[in-house]
Design a protein around this motif. Sequence first.
Motif, PDB file in Angstrom:
ATOM      1  N   LEU A  70       0.829  -1.207   0.000  1.00 42.47           N
ATOM      2  CA  LEU A  70       0.000   0.000   0.000  1.00 42.47           C
ATOM      3  C   LEU A  70       0.867   1.263   0.000  1.00 42.47           C
ATOM      4  N   THR A  71       1.967   1.244   0.746  1.00 45.32           N
ATOM      5  CA  THR A  71       2.873   2.390   0.756  1.00 45.32           C
ATOM      6  C   THR A  71       3.420   2.656  -0.639  1.00 45.32           C
ATOM      7  N   HIS A 118      -9.372   5.830  -2.522  1.00 45.77           N
ATOM      8  CA  HIS A 118      -9.639   4.396  -2.452  1.00 45.77           C
ATOM      9  C   HIS A 118      -8.330   3.645  -2.279  1.00 45.77           C
ATOM     10  N   LEU A 119      -8.345   2.595  -1.459  1.00 47.08           N
ATOM     11  CA  LEU A 119      -7.214   1.700  -1.279  1.00 47.08           C
ATOM     12  C   LEU A 119      -7.686   0.267  -1.488  1.00 47.08           C
ATOM     13  N   ASP A 120      -6.932  -0.505  -2.252  1.00 47.88           N
ATOM     14  CA  ASP A 120      -7.317  -1.884  -2.560  1.00 47.88           C
ATOM     15  C   ASP A 120      -6.100  -2.780  -2.358  1.00 47.88           C
ATOM     16  N   LEU A 121      -6.209  -3.765  -1.484  1.00 49.16           N
ATOM     17  CA  LEU A 121      -5.102  -4.661  -1.150  1.00 49.16           C
ATOM     18  C   LEU A 121      -5.505  -6.102  -1.417  1.00 49.16           C
ATOM     19  N   PHE A 145       5.674   3.683   7.747  1.00 45.58           N
ATOM     20  CA  PHE A 145       5.923   3.865   6.318  1.00 45.58           C
ATOM     21  C   PHE A 145       4.655   4.341   5.608  1.00 45.58           C
ATOM     22  N   LEU A 146       3.537   3.699   5.960  1.00 47.09           N
ATOM     23  CA  LEU A 146       2.281   4.057   5.294  1.00 47.09           C
ATOM     24  C   LEU A 146       1.846   5.467   5.688  1.00 47.09           C
ATOM     25  N   ALA A 167      -3.826   2.286  -5.232  1.00 47.27           N
ATOM     26  CA  ALA A 167      -4.289   3.450  -4.480  1.00 47.27           C
ATOM     27  C   ALA A 167      -4.741   4.517  -5.464  1.00 47.27           C
ATOM     28  N   THR A 168      -5.919   5.052  -5.226  1.00 51.25           N
ATOM     29  CA  THR A 168      -6.423   6.169  -6.020  1.00 51.25           C
ATOM     30  C   THR A 168      -6.410   7.419  -5.157  1.00 51.25           C
TER      31      THR A 168
END
Length: 401
Positions: free
Chosen positions: A282-283, A331-334, A314-315, A390-391
């Motif tokens: 994600l970072t 938006h975050l998508d993992l 870090f994030l 990540a948007t």
Amino acid sequence: MRSIAIIVAAGRGTRAGEGLPKQYRLLHGEPVLRRTLRLFSEAPGIDGVLPVIHPDDADLFAQAAGGLPKIMAPIAGGESRQSSVRNGLAALRDAMADIVLVHDAARPFATGELIAHAIAMGRSRGAAVPVLPVTDTIKAVNAEGRVTNTLPRDTLRAVQTPQAFSYKALLAAHTLAAEAGVLELTDDASVMEWAGHAVFTFAGEPTNMKLTSAEDFARAERDHAPSSRPPRWSELNDVRTGTGFDVHAFAEGDHVILGGISIPHDFALSGHSDADVGLHALTDALLGALCDGDIGAHFPPSDPQWKGASSDRFLQHAVAKVHALGGRIAHLDLTLICEAPKVGPHRDAIRASIAQITGVPVARVSVKATTSEKLGFTGRREGIAAMASATIRLPLAEDDA
């Protein structure tokens, strides 16, 4: 008369819990230190702002202070608050300071009026501190916990910052105390008192709280909601998407950390930090959307300070960079790829953890899990992989308008 503010930001803030030092934690989507620096850099009576920081926090400071006016090059702090302030004072020898205000980085809610009052009292009195009346009954106790005395409340005051002093007098007092081996005085008024100076008081502000514990942060989030609204989505026309990918191999251990959540397992993940493969991906996704390198460039594994570090640092660093540009995370998508452990039972906890770390509503955080159908290193249960996107939305630059 020239007035300089010293912002003491070299502490580790361990009482606030695990994660970033408290001065770099996000409060309403903004690092605490940035709020404090902005307050003083925008104050009309302040000619310069000198931050005193921990030597390990140069990158975090650069992100927190970016774009603010009047900010001077930071000075490395010492082993105690007293030594940190002394370092700052020594750095101002050539700055032609007449009045110096010393303020805690973890007090982000002081007002411009309080700063102006402090400057005026520093000029007229030479040493002055903001105070509040004590409303609780205060008792002195011995080592056994037995009450030895009840102190009269009408003569007691709780002391805040910014504390204001004649620069030359405070520098001389600190120098004298250091030479005498008096090194653990808890505020600058105490240094001046020890050196024989009269210290005066003026009215503090009940809202000028110091963030010390996790409970303080929760109260600040609740009681100090920003008066100005965040930018509307319609105002953020530069829409960007970044992707991230990370892998970590299994090693001896009894749990893995995924998305900030500890999950029992027969193995741990191997890495220089806590090896949270999800937060690393994600970072990188956020840094990719910003066109700002990757996690290794910002937190090189060759640097011993990151050994065993919690990956939420870090994030949060990447999140702060988005906010510093006036942007928002949309938006975050993992996606976590492994045969084991089973991610499904922990999915909601991971989503909530990521939402808390980033300040993004949980409804805008997606976590998925899949296997590689027993193919490759994940199929052989040798480790875990993660993909993320990540948007973000940023204000449209004038050159792009």
